[in-house]
Design a protein around this motif. Structure first.
Motif, PDB file in Angstrom:
ATOM      1  N   ALA A 451       0.739  -1.156  -0.011  1.00  0.00           N
ATOM      2  CA  ALA A 451      -0.267   0.124   0.061  1.00  0.00           C
ATOM      3  C   ALA A 451       0.940   1.109   0.127  1.00  0.00           C
ATOM      4  CB  ALA A 451      -1.138   0.139   1.168  1.00  0.00           C
ATOM      5  N   LEU A 452       1.765   1.223   0.914  1.00  0.00           N
ATOM      6  CA  LEU A 452       2.776   2.629   0.881  1.00  0.00           C
ATOM      7  C   LEU A 452       3.410   2.617  -0.382  1.00  0.00           C
ATOM      8  CD1 LEU A 452       4.239   2.105   4.479  1.00  0.00           C
ATOM      9  CD2 LEU A 452       1.962   3.325   3.790  1.00  0.00           C
ATOM     10  N   SER A 453       3.980   1.689  -0.962  1.00  0.00           N
ATOM     11  CA  SER A 453       4.915   1.665  -2.237  1.00  0.00           C
ATOM     12  C   SER A 453       4.203   2.176  -3.389  1.00  0.00           C
ATOM     13  CB  SER A 453       5.738   0.334  -2.291  1.00  0.00           C
ATOM     14  OG  SER A 453       4.763  -0.602  -2.692  1.00  0.00           O
ATOM     15  N   GLY A 454       2.779   1.928  -3.262  1.00  0.00           N
ATOM     16  CA  GLY A 454       1.982   2.650  -4.520  1.00  0.00           C
ATOM     17  C   GLY A 454       1.780   1.048  -5.445  1.00  0.00           C
ATOM     18  N   GLU A 455       2.338  -0.211  -4.932  1.00  0.00           N
ATOM     19  CA  GLU A 455       2.084  -1.294  -5.678  1.00  0.00           C
ATOM     20  C   GLU A 455       0.389  -1.603  -5.850  1.00  0.00           C
ATOM     21  OE1 GLU A 455       3.006  -4.939  -7.676  1.00  0.00           O
ATOM     22  OE2 GLU A 455       4.658  -3.555  -6.807  1.00  0.00           O
ATOM     23  N   LEU A 456      -0.536  -1.446  -4.757  1.00  0.00           N
ATOM     24  CA  LEU A 456      -1.635  -1.782  -5.015  1.00  0.00           C
ATOM     25  C   LEU A 456      -2.597  -0.660  -6.030  1.00  0.00           C
ATOM     26  CD1 LEU A 456      -2.699  -2.556  -1.546  1.00  0.00           C
ATOM     27  CD2 LEU A 456      -1.765  -4.148  -3.170  1.00  0.00           C
ATOM     28  N   ASP A 457      -1.983   0.254  -6.426  1.00  0.00           N
ATOM     29  CA  ASP A 457      -2.443   1.303  -7.247  1.00  0.00           C
ATOM     30  C   ASP A 457      -2.641   0.518  -8.681  1.00  0.00           C
ATOM     31  OD1 ASP A 457      -2.422   2.990  -5.257  1.00  0.00           O
ATOM     32  OD2 ASP A 457      -0.703   4.142  -6.076  1.00  0.00           O
ATOM     33  N   ARG A 458      -1.632  -0.521  -8.963  1.00  0.00           N
ATOM     34  CA  ARG A 458      -1.663  -0.971 -10.123  1.00  0.00           C
ATOM     35  C   ARG A 458      -2.413  -2.468 -10.204  1.00  0.00           C
ATOM     36  NH1 ARG A 458       3.084   1.331  -9.152  1.00  0.00           N
ATOM     37  NH2 ARG A 458       4.075  -0.659  -8.467  1.00  0.00           N
ATOM     38  N   THR A 459      -2.950  -2.654  -8.970  1.00  0.00           N
ATOM     39  CA  THR A 459      -3.500  -4.269  -8.935  1.00  0.00           C
ATOM     40  C   THR A 459      -4.891  -4.341  -9.306  1.00  0.00           C
ATOM     41  OG1 THR A 459      -1.648  -4.605  -7.271  1.00  0.00           O
ATOM     42  CG2 THR A 459      -3.597  -6.144  -7.122  1.00  0.00           C
ATOM     43  N   GLU A 460      -5.158  -5.322  -9.740  1.00  0.00           N
ATOM     44  CA  GLU A 460      -6.768  -5.475  -9.890  1.00  0.00           C
ATOM     45  C   GLU A 460      -7.321  -5.900  -8.871  1.00  0.00           C
ATOM     46  OE1 GLU A 460      -9.491  -8.685 -12.340  1.00  0.00           O
ATOM     47  OE2 GLU A 460      -7.287  -8.962 -12.389  1.00  0.00           O
ATOM     48  N   THR A 461      -8.781  -5.375  -8.720  1.00  0.00           N
ATOM     49  CA  THR A 461      -9.523  -5.720  -7.259  1.00  0.00           C
ATOM     50  C   THR A 461     -10.772  -6.397  -7.766  1.00  0.00           C
ATOM     51  OG1 THR A 461     -10.498  -3.434  -7.542  1.00  0.00           O
ATOM     52  CG2 THR A 461      -8.254  -3.620  -6.419  1.00  0.00           C
ATOM     53  N   VAL A 462     -11.324  -7.062  -6.820  1.00  0.00           N
ATOM     54  CA  VAL A 462     -12.583  -7.568  -6.685  1.00  0.00           C
ATOM     55  C   VAL A 462     -13.556  -6.989  -5.770  1.00  0.00           C
ATOM     56  CG1 VAL A 462     -12.184  -9.502  -5.412  1.00  0.00           C
ATOM     57  CG2 VAL A 462     -14.154  -9.436  -7.016  1.00  0.00           C
ATOM     58  N   LYS A 463     -14.807  -6.683  -5.891  1.00  0.00           N
ATOM     59  CA  LYS A 463     -15.689  -6.263  -4.802  1.00  0.00           C
ATOM     60  C   LYS A 463     -16.364  -7.042  -4.030  1.00  0.00           C
ATOM     61  CE  LYS A 463     -17.505  -2.268  -5.974  1.00  0.00           C
ATOM     62  NZ  LYS A 463     -16.913  -1.365  -5.052  1.00  0.00           N
ATOM     63  N   ASP A 464     -16.164  -6.928  -2.589  1.00  0.00           N
ATOM     64  CA  ASP A 464     -16.880  -7.889  -1.727  1.00  0.00           C
ATOM     65  C   ASP A 464     -18.201  -7.520  -1.734  1.00  0.00           C
ATOM     66  OD1 ASP A 464     -16.076  -9.478   1.195  1.00  0.00           O
ATOM     67  OD2 ASP A 464     -18.031  -8.164   1.507  1.00  0.00           O
ATOM     68  N   ASP A 465     -18.977  -8.756  -2.013  1.00  0.00           N
ATOM     69  CA  ASP A 465     -20.522  -8.391  -2.450  1.00  0.00           C
ATOM     70  C   ASP A 465     -21.368  -8.115  -0.837  1.00  0.00           C
ATOM     71  OD1 ASP A 465     -20.169 -10.943  -0.703  1.00  0.00           O
ATOM     72  OD2 ASP A 465     -21.183 -12.025  -2.497  1.00  0.00           O
ATOM     73  N   ILE A 466     -20.684  -8.043   0.166  1.00  0.00           N
ATOM     74  CA  ILE A 466     -21.413  -7.711   1.509  1.00  0.00           C
ATOM     75  C   ILE A 466     -20.932  -6.421   2.125  1.00  0.00           C
ATOM     76  CG2 ILE A 466     -21.677  -8.497   3.707  1.00  0.00           C
ATOM     77  CD1 ILE A 466     -21.745 -11.293   3.180  1.00  0.00           C
ATOM     78  N   THR A 498     -21.909 -15.133   9.378  1.00  0.00           N
ATOM     79  CA  THR A 498     -21.228 -14.201  10.201  1.00  0.00           C
ATOM     80  C   THR A 498     -20.793 -12.852   9.487  1.00  0.00           C
ATOM     81  OG1 THR A 498     -20.029 -16.293  10.835  1.00  0.00           O
ATOM     82  CG2 THR A 498     -18.965 -14.203  11.604  1.00  0.00           C
ATOM     83  N   ALA A 499     -20.637 -12.748   8.308  1.00  0.00           N
ATOM     84  CA  ALA A 499     -20.250 -11.506   7.486  1.00  0.00           C
ATOM     85  C   ALA A 499     -21.751 -10.493   7.875  1.00  0.00           C
ATOM     86  CB  ALA A 499     -19.953 -11.835   6.082  1.00  0.00           C
ATOM     87  N   LEU A 500     -22.872 -11.276   7.566  1.00  0.00           N
ATOM     88  CA  LEU A 500     -23.891 -10.597   7.421  1.00  0.00           C
ATOM     89  C   LEU A 500     -24.160  -9.964   9.112  1.00  0.00           C
ATOM     90  CD1 LEU A 500     -26.549 -12.637   5.098  1.00  0.00           C
ATOM     91  CD2 LEU A 500     -25.502 -10.265   4.931  1.00  0.00           C
ATOM     92  N   LYS A 501     -24.127 -10.913   9.742  1.00  0.00           N
ATOM     93  CA  LYS A 501     -24.227 -10.230  11.351  1.00  0.00           C
ATOM     94  C   LYS A 501     -23.302  -8.935  11.588  1.00  0.00           C
ATOM     95  CE  LYS A 501     -23.474 -11.794  16.025  1.00  0.00           C
ATOM     96  NZ  LYS A 501     -23.162 -12.921  16.779  1.00  0.00           N
ATOM     97  N   LEU A 502     -22.084  -9.165  11.174  1.00  0.00           N
ATOM     98  CA  LEU A 502     -21.326  -7.954  11.258  1.00  0.00           C
ATOM     99  C   LEU A 502     -21.771  -6.787  10.758  1.00  0.00           C
ATOM    100  CD1 LEU A 502     -18.739  -6.670  12.641  1.00  0.00           C
ATOM    101  CD2 LEU A 502     -17.455  -7.588  10.837  1.00  0.00           C
ATOM    102  N   ALA A 503     -21.998  -6.937   9.328  1.00  0.00           N
ATOM    103  CA  ALA A 503     -22.652  -5.898   8.250  1.00  0.00           C
ATOM    104  C   ALA A 503     -24.041  -5.295   9.145  1.00  0.00           C
ATOM    105  CB  ALA A 503     -22.865  -6.489   6.978  1.00  0.00           C
ATOM    106  N   ALA A 504     -24.743  -5.926   9.859  1.00  0.00           N
ATOM    107  CA  ALA A 504     -26.062  -5.421  10.318  1.00  0.00           C
ATOM    108  C   ALA A 504     -25.487  -4.687  11.709  1.00  0.00           C
ATOM    109  CB  ALA A 504     -26.930  -6.495  10.896  1.00  0.00           C
ATOM    110  N   GLY A 524     -20.871   4.479   1.471  1.00  0.00           N
ATOM    111  CA  GLY A 524     -19.359   4.062   2.403  1.00  0.00           C
ATOM    112  C   GLY A 524     -19.800   2.829   3.195  1.00  0.00           C
ATOM    113  N   GLY A 525     -21.027   2.352   3.292  1.00  0.00           N
ATOM    114  CA  GLY A 525     -21.093   1.334   4.509  1.00  0.00           C
ATOM    115  C   GLY A 525     -21.458  -0.023   3.841  1.00  0.00           C
ATOM    116  N   PRO A 526     -21.664  -1.231   4.374  1.00  0.00           N
ATOM    117  CA  PRO A 526     -22.058  -2.314   3.864  1.00  0.00           C
ATOM    118  C   PRO A 526     -23.215  -2.375   2.753  1.00  0.00           C
ATOM    119  CG  PRO A 526     -21.796  -2.483   6.268  1.00  0.00           C
ATOM    120  CD  PRO A 526     -21.823  -1.337   5.861  1.00  0.00           C
ATOM    121  N   MET A 527     -23.098  -3.111   1.720  1.00  0.00           N
ATOM    122  CA  MET A 527     -23.944  -3.242   0.885  1.00  0.00           C
ATOM    123  C   MET A 527     -25.308  -3.832   1.224  1.00  0.00           C
ATOM    124  SD  MET A 527     -21.429  -3.867  -2.365  1.00  0.00           S
ATOM    125  CE  MET A 527     -22.612  -3.913  -3.609  1.00  0.00           C
ATOM    126  N   MET A 528     -25.125  -4.926   2.127  1.00  0.00           N
ATOM    127  CA  MET A 528     -26.231  -5.770   2.592  1.00  0.00           C
ATOM    128  C   MET A 528     -26.519  -5.600   3.961  1.00  0.00           C
ATOM    129  SD  MET A 528     -25.318  -9.233   0.522  1.00  0.00           S
ATOM    130  CE  MET A 528     -26.440  -9.813   0.946  1.00  0.00           C
TER     131      MET A 528
END
Length: 528
Positions: A451-466, A498-504, A524-528
């Protein structure tokens, strides 16, 4: 009681021959030993016990309800009001109590490493070791600065004065009271020195935003190229560990301001937890605890005076106070440019948040306001399973103003200076606490470095669905499967539940922010 009368009463106390002003560290150490307030360790540090109060007393903290501030303070459980008459009554009693003492100790210094915004302070102590603590934690003046020093705020600390709630208007024998009009912090009934440090931080959290400076409960460091990083996180998330990087210079480990000039440390020292401390795990902290440092509630070997950092018989909240220049790899003065990277740290014991994710500005403001981490089973009486805990802006006990004030400033500064923001989970993977395991520290360091080096600026990402977070698919030095939480769980159904519980829980907590723009809630917040 007007401000002039307050100052007259204080000056009368400090002009007495028994008030020792600006004693040197060796002189204070001698006083501590002669007065039997503490003992010397094998490294020359002073070791003390704080009695029954081994941590802060948040329920005993008050702000005087004065005309100039009462419409600005975010009154509630954190910022409890106390009447001016009550403060006057108690302040008078404390001064009378201190007049009877054989000795008093006075330190004059500053809060704020940027000379344009620093606050001249004065600390009046009943205990010599408290004054030594103040010398370690606050910024020490030069001889010339001392000659021209005029305190704008004074801490008056009288730990052996015990309040009577029925007579003094407090909740217990302990009190920590801030008067912004009288410019006094009044502390009594507790020997825990951290109350002094955090009271000044609370004051700076009120004063700095008035100057369009964001005050922050975070650590900060700077790389060889001048790139600045901030690390926000509650206790146990790894803030101190991850900001102490041999390849980067430390600006400060706990309290900072972000002005139009950049970042500056509010303190002149460090107040580190030292439970299970070792040179192998934390060499900078371990080696900083030398002559003049203060150890709180650390058990010593009676003969060798070696500190046993693994002994928590007095408290798990063992602490070490030391000057920042006791660490070699630092920036002095403790100022740097604008942050390039901001890291929010969380120790998610549910094991469902990604180990690292990239945040939009809206997500940054949402998670800044949330300030999430977990309490673990066994850490508190009655806690039998992981519990979500939220601390607004990663420092709610010290924020006098409304939380949205700080979040709005953060959003503006992120946008203006182009800072990248990441959420890093140093907690559990492969399942929740008890089933999964703690995130590998080497992996976390690799992610932060990317993150600090900028390496993640060029990295492909996937969106967490929760949670709606953008998860990098590749980080050098980290197995790909580790990066996506649901891939690490053996039971995908249990993961989702468990993820839905934390999102709630995130959503339920965020309901208290009634004035936050709707786009922050939606984007900004959880999608579900």
């Amino acid at each position: 009681m007007n401000t002039a009368n307050v100052q007259i009463g204080l000056n009368e106390l400090l002009n007495r021959s028994n008030a020792h002003v600006q004693l040197s560290v060796p002189q204070l150490v001698e006083k501590v030993l002669i007065r039997e307030e503490g003992s010397l360790t094998s490294t020359g540090a002073v070791s003390v016990s704080t009695g029954k109060y081994t941590g802060r007393s948040p329920k005993d903290k008050f702000i005087v309800s004065e005309a100039s501030v009462k419409d600005k303070i975010d009154w509630g459980v954190v910022n409890q009001p106390i009447a001016e008459e009550t403060f006057h009554h108690l302040y008078t009693k404390v001064l009378e109590h201190l007049r009877e003492k054989e000795e008093l100790f006075v330190f004059k210094g500053f809060a704020g490493a940027d000379r344009n915004y620093r606050l001249p302070i004065q600390v009046v102590n009943e205990f010599a070791w408290h004054n030594l603590f103040a010398q370690q934690l606050f910024i020490r003046p030069t001889t010339q600065e001392l000659a021209n020093h005029e305190a704008q705020f004074t801490i008056v600390s009288a730990p052996t004065f015990k309040a009577d709630p029925a007579l003094d208007g407090t909740k217990s024998e302990t009190f920590i009271i801030i008067s912004f009009e009288k410019r006094i912090v009044l502390i009594g009934g507790t020997e825990y020195a951290g109350e002094m440090k955090k009271s000044i931080f609370s004051i700076m959290n009120y004063l700095l935003p008035e100057k369009d400076i964001l005050s922050m409960h975070c650590s900060a460091n700077v790389g060889e190229e001048g790139d600045v990083a901030l690390f926000f996180g509650l206790s146990g998330t790894g803030k101190t560990t991850l900001s102490a990087d041999s390849n980067r210079k430390l600006i400060g480990d706990d309290e900072h301001g972000w002005s139009d000039n950049g970042v500056f440390n509010i303190e002149g020292g460090c107040y580190a937890k030292c439970v299970n401390l070792s040179r192998k795990k934390e060499p900078q902290i371990f080696d900083a605890i030398t002559f003049g440092s203060v150890l709180e509630n650390v058990v010593l070997d009676e003969n060798t005076r070696f500190a046993d950092y693994n002994d928590t018989s007095l408290t798990e909240n063992t602490r070490a106070a030391y000057r920042i220049d006791a660490i070699e790899n630092i920036v002095l003065p403790s100022v740097a440019g604008h942050p390039n990277t901001i890291v929010f740290l969380t120790a998610d014991a549910f094991g469902v948040l990604p180990p690292i994710s990239k945040l939009t500005k809206e997500q940054a403001m949402y998670h800044f306001l949330s300030g999430y981490t977990s309490k673990l089973a066994g850490t508190e009486r009655g806690v039998t399973s992981p519990q979500a805990t939220f601390s607004t802006c990663f420092g709610s006990p010290f924020l006098p103003l409304h939380a949205s004030r700080y979040a709005d400033m953060l959003g503006q500064k992120i946008e203006k200076h182009g800072a990248k923001v990441f959420l890093v989970n140093t907690g559990w993977t492969g399942g929740e606490y008890g089933t999964g395991k703690r995130m590998n520290l080497a992996y976390t360091r690799a992610m932060v470095q990317a993150a600090l080096s900028g390496e993640l600026d060029r990295t492909e990402t996937v969106k967490d669905d929760i949670f709606g977070l953008d998860i990098p698919l590749h980080v050098p030095g980290v197995p790909d499967d580790v990066l996506t939480p649901k891939k690490t769980w053996a039971d995908s159904v249990a993961y989702k539940a468990t993820a839905l519980k934390l999102a709630a829980q995130f959503k339920e907590n965020f309901k208290k922010f009634k004035t936050v723009p709707e786009r922050i809630v939606k984007l900004g917040g959880p999608m579900m």
